[in-house]
Design a protein around this motif. Structure first.
Motif, mmCIF file in Angstrom:
data_model
loop_
_atom_site.group_PDB
_atom_site.id
_atom_site.type_symbol
_atom_site.label_atom_id
_atom_site.label_comp_id
_atom_site.label_asym_id
_atom_site.label_seq_id
_atom_site.Cartn_x
_atom_site.Cartn_y
_atom_site.Cartn_z
ATOM 1 N N ARG A 130 -10.425 -0.759 0.698
ATOM 2 C CA ARG A 130 -8.962 -0.760 0.782
ATOM 3 C C ARG A 130 -8.461 -2.162 1.127
ATOM 4 O O ARG A 130 -7.492 -2.649 0.538
ATOM 5 N N VAL A 131 -9.123 -2.816 2.076
ATOM 6 C CA VAL A 131 -8.739 -4.183 2.427
ATOM 7 C C VAL A 131 -8.960 -5.120 1.237
ATOM 8 O O VAL A 131 -8.106 -5.961 0.921
ATOM 9 N N ALA A 132 -10.103 -4.965 0.557
ATOM 10 C CA ALA A 132 -10.417 -5.839 -0.581
ATOM 11 C C ALA A 132 -9.375 -5.693 -1.692
ATOM 12 O O ALA A 132 -8.922 -6.690 -2.271
ATOM 13 N N ARG A 133 -8.967 -4.446 -1.987
ATOM 14 C CA ARG A 133 -7.960 -4.214 -3.025
ATOM 15 C C ARG A 133 -6.623 -4.834 -2.647
ATOM 16 O O ARG A 133 -5.944 -5.450 -3.474
ATOM 17 N N GLU A 134 -6.240 -4.653 -1.388
ATOM 18 C CA GLU A 134 -4.953 -5.173 -0.961
ATOM 19 C C GLU A 134 -4.947 -6.701 -0.929
ATOM 20 O O GLU A 134 -3.930 -7.328 -1.246
ATOM 21 N N ARG A 135 -6.074 -7.301 -0.562
ATOM 22 C CA ARG A 135 -6.145 -8.769 -0.572
ATOM 23 C C ARG A 135 -5.998 -9.298 -2.004
ATOM 24 O O ARG A 135 -5.307 -10.298 -2.237
ATOM 25 N N TYR A 136 -6.625 -8.624 -2.933
ATOM 26 C CA TYR A 136 -6.501 -9.049 -4.337
ATOM 27 C C TYR A 136 -5.063 -8.876 -4.821
ATOM 28 O O TYR A 136 -4.489 -9.779 -5.445
ATOM 29 N N HIS A 137 -4.469 -7.741 -4.486
ATOM 30 C CA HIS A 137 -3.113 -7.446 -4.945
ATOM 31 C C HIS A 137 -2.087 -8.400 -4.352
ATOM 32 O O HIS A 137 -1.108 -8.773 -5.012
ATOM 33 N N THR A 138 -2.293 -8.813 -3.100
ATOM 34 C CA THR A 138 -1.313 -9.665 -2.424
ATOM 35 C C THR A 138 -1.604 -11.157 -2.590
ATOM 36 O O THR A 138 -0.874 -11.988 -2.038
ATOM 37 N N GLY A 139 -2.654 -11.492 -3.327
ATOM 38 C CA GLY A 139 -2.947 -12.898 -3.584
ATOM 39 C C GLY A 139 -3.731 -13.590 -2.491
ATOM 40 O O GLY A 139 -3.806 -14.820 -2.452
ATOM 41 N N ARG A 140 -4.349 -12.845 -1.603
ATOM 42 C CA ARG A 140 -5.125 -13.451 -0.527
ATOM 43 C C ARG A 140 -6.543 -13.822 -0.966
ATOM 44 O O ARG A 140 -7.238 -14.545 -0.269
ATOM 45 N N GLY A 141 -6.967 -13.272 -2.091
ATOM 46 C CA GLY A 141 -8.337 -13.503 -2.536
ATOM 47 C C GLY A 141 -9.284 -12.470 -1.963
ATOM 48 O O GLY A 141 -8.868 -11.530 -1.279
ATOM 49 N N SER A 142 -10.545 -12.632 -2.225
ATOM 50 C CA SER A 142 -11.544 -11.662 -1.767
ATOM 51 C C SER A 142 -11.782 -11.804 -0.271
ATOM 52 O O SER A 142 -11.421 -12.819 0.342
ATOM 53 N N VAL A 143 -12.382 -10.785 0.324
ATOM 54 C CA VAL A 143 -12.743 -10.851 1.741
ATOM 55 C C VAL A 143 -13.778 -11.956 1.907
ATOM 56 O O VAL A 143 -14.796 -11.968 1.206
ATOM 57 N N PRO A 144 -13.566 -12.942 2.786
ATOM 58 C CA PRO A 144 -14.518 -14.043 2.932
ATOM 59 C C PRO A 144 -15.877 -13.569 3.424
ATOM 60 O O PRO A 144 -16.013 -12.482 3.989
ATOM 61 N N GLU A 168 -4.091 -6.880 8.417
ATOM 62 C CA GLU A 168 -4.856 -6.248 7.340
ATOM 63 C C GLU A 168 -5.780 -5.175 7.899
ATOM 64 O O GLU A 168 -5.907 -4.083 7.313
ATOM 65 N N ALA A 169 -6.440 -5.475 9.002
ATOM 66 C CA ALA A 169 -7.375 -4.509 9.586
ATOM 67 C C ALA A 169 -6.651 -3.250 10.041
ATOM 68 O O ALA A 169 -7.106 -2.125 9.792
ATOM 69 N N TYR A 170 -5.508 -3.435 10.700
ATOM 70 C CA TYR A 170 -4.734 -2.271 11.143
ATOM 71 C C TYR A 170 -4.289 -1.431 9.956
ATOM 72 O O TYR A 170 -4.389 -0.193 9.971
ATOM 73 N N ASN A 171 -3.787 -2.083 8.913
ATOM 74 C CA ASN A 171 -3.294 -1.338 7.762
ATOM 75 C C ASN A 171 -4.403 -0.642 6.985
ATOM 76 O O ASN A 171 -4.140 0.337 6.285
ATOM 77 N N ALA A 172 -5.628 -1.127 7.104
ATOM 78 C CA ALA A 172 -6.750 -0.409 6.493
ATOM 79 C C ALA A 172 -6.894 0.964 7.132
ATOM 80 O O ALA A 172 -7.052 1.984 6.441
ATOM 81 N N VAL A 173 -6.830 1.013 8.456
ATOM 82 C CA VAL A 173 -6.965 2.275 9.179
ATOM 83 C C VAL A 173 -5.751 3.162 8.930
ATOM 84 O O VAL A 173 -5.869 4.358 8.656
ATOM 85 N N GLN A 174 -4.563 2.567 9.008
ATOM 86 C CA GLN A 174 -3.337 3.335 8.809
ATOM 87 C C GLN A 174 -3.272 3.896 7.387
ATOM 88 O O GLN A 174 -2.939 5.059 7.180
ATOM 89 N N GLY A 175 -3.595 3.067 6.407
ATOM 90 C CA GLY A 175 -3.553 3.503 5.009
ATOM 91 C C GLY A 175 -4.589 4.566 4.705
ATOM 92 O O GLY A 175 -4.328 5.518 3.958
ATOM 93 N N TYR A 176 -5.779 4.414 5.290
ATOM 94 C CA TYR A 176 -6.827 5.415 5.088
ATOM 95 C C TYR A 176 -6.379 6.770 5.634
ATOM 96 O O TYR A 176 -6.551 7.809 4.989
ATOM 97 N N LYS A 191 -16.955 6.477 4.584
ATOM 98 C CA LYS A 191 -15.667 6.146 5.205
ATOM 99 C C LYS A 191 -15.524 4.635 5.372
ATOM 100 O O LYS A 191 -14.484 4.054 5.039
ATOM 101 N N MET A 192 -16.578 3.979 5.897
ATOM 102 C CA MET A 192 -16.507 2.542 6.116
ATOM 103 C C MET A 192 -16.353 1.786 4.805
ATOM 104 O O MET A 192 -15.608 0.796 4.725
ATOM 105 N N ASP A 193 -17.036 2.242 3.771
ATOM 106 C CA ASP A 193 -16.898 1.609 2.452
ATOM 107 C C ASP A 193 -15.467 1.761 1.933
ATOM 108 O O ASP A 193 -14.902 0.825 1.352
ATOM 109 N N CYS A 225 0.808 -1.220 0.000
ATOM 110 C CA CYS A 225 0.000 0.000 0.000
ATOM 111 C C CYS A 225 0.841 1.268 0.000
ATOM 112 O O CYS A 225 0.319 2.363 0.162
ATOM 113 N N SER A 226 2.157 1.133 -0.161
ATOM 114 C CA SER A 226 3.067 2.287 -0.182
ATOM 115 C C SER A 226 2.929 3.143 1.075
ATOM 116 O O SER A 226 2.962 4.367 1.021
ATOM 117 N N ASN A 227 2.770 2.489 2.229
ATOM 118 C CA ASN A 227 2.670 3.198 3.501
ATOM 119 C C ASN A 227 4.021 3.231 4.197
ATOM 120 O O ASN A 227 4.752 2.234 4.199
#
Length: 306
Positions: A239-253, A262-270, A232-234, A148-150
């Motif tokens: 952000r989590v969904a994009r990063e999961r796709y980019h890192t090969g984790r797949g979609s949010v279950p 992942e959850a922490y980095n969503a807040v930090q990246g936002y 904001k919540m969306d 996420c270039s953070n």
């Protein structure tokens, strides 16, 4: 200047870029009609090689400018902390108002790169020195995340470093202390990777985590407040969904379960990339503002408590 160097090459290389000092000199004004010069109680900052004025305003007699040698010593101590080759970037900023000053970024070799997941979610230490004369002298060691270039710092522990020194008479003593602090970064980085592993091995329901960080509007809130909260919540979820796709984790279950990392980095990246800031906030300003953001600190504490 941007290149890879051995620690014993750092001082000479940085000195070749910052081969001058900034000096504090008294300001005066000339009366052309009577060919007189009058002194003032004001001081100005000038380069001692070109005479160029640094910054966009005068300073007081109490102002203590940092020196190029301060920046050189700090860069050198940081380089030796990581033993081997480092990536070094040095820039002198001129005619940029209160941003005039020395800027240095350093990253250690690939052996310090930490793989959190697969080949796309990696972190590595990065040191940023922002020595602007129009503000405080700032030095930061955090982790840079590829996904996420953070550039982030974990603030509820003592393993990240972010030091701010004002340009006052205490600068000299505090600068010496800072150089000692930066020489111990290697051990701090090893400790930081342990904390990241902890986050990466804990799961949390994303919606619950975000709701804990960002409290929903009260029932009597306006439609505008509800819409802003949903937006904001969306943005955080996406952000989590994009990063999961980019890192090969797949979609949010369907369960909404993700790692605490992942959850922490969503807040930090936002906070670093998306949150509204003043219009003239630089990229480095946003990094420092995010490091002290109460929402990011709360997310960090929640992730570490799991």
């Amino acid at each position: 200047m941007n290149e890879k160097l051995q620690p014993n090459e750092i001082a000479d290389t940085v000195r070749s870029v910052f081969n001058f000092e900034v000096q504090k000199q008294p300001l005066s004004w000339n009366d052309d009609e009577y060919l007189r010069s009058y002194g003032t109680p004001l001081m100005g900052l000038f380069r001692n090689d070109t005479g160029a004025f640094v910054g966009d305003r005068s300073v007081s007699e109490r102002f203590e400018p940092h020196t190029s040698e301060d920046v050189i010593a700090l860069a050198e101590s940081t380089a030796y902390a990581f033993d081997n080759e480092v990536q070094l970037r040095c820039d002198w900023v001129q005619n940029q108002s209160n941003r005039d000053g020395h800027y240095v970024t350093m990253s250690p070799p690939d052996e310090y790169r930490k793989s959190v997941f697969g080949t796309e979610d990696n972190v590595f230490p990065r040191v940023v020195i922002r020595a602007a004369y129009g503000s405080s002298f700032k030095a930061t060691m955090g982790y840079f995340r590829d996904a996420c270039s953070n550039l982030a710092m974990l603030q509820s522990t003592d393993i990240s470093t972010s030091v701010t020194i004002r340009h006052t008479k205490s600068l000299r003593e505090k600068m010496d202390d800072l150089i000692d602090v930066m020489s111990g970064l290697k051990q701090k980085w090893h400790n930081l990777t342990t904390v990241i592993d902890h986050m990466a091995n804990r799961e949390v329901r994303l919606r619950d985590f975000l709701t804990e960080v960002y409290a929903p509007p009260k029932p009597d809130a306006t439609d505008r407040q509800f819409k802003a909260y949903k937006k904001k919540m969306d943005a955080l979820w996406n952000r989590v969904a994009r990063e999961r796709y980019h890192t090969g984790r797949g979609s949010v279950p369907v369960s909404g379960m993700v790692t605490a990392w992942e959850a922490y980095n969503a807040v930090q990246g936002y906070s670093q990339h998306d949150k509204a800031r003043r219009s003239n906030a630089t990229r480095f300003d946003r990094i420092l503002l995010t490091a002290n953001d109460r929402d990011v600190l709360k997310a960090e504490q929640l992730a570490l408590a799991l």
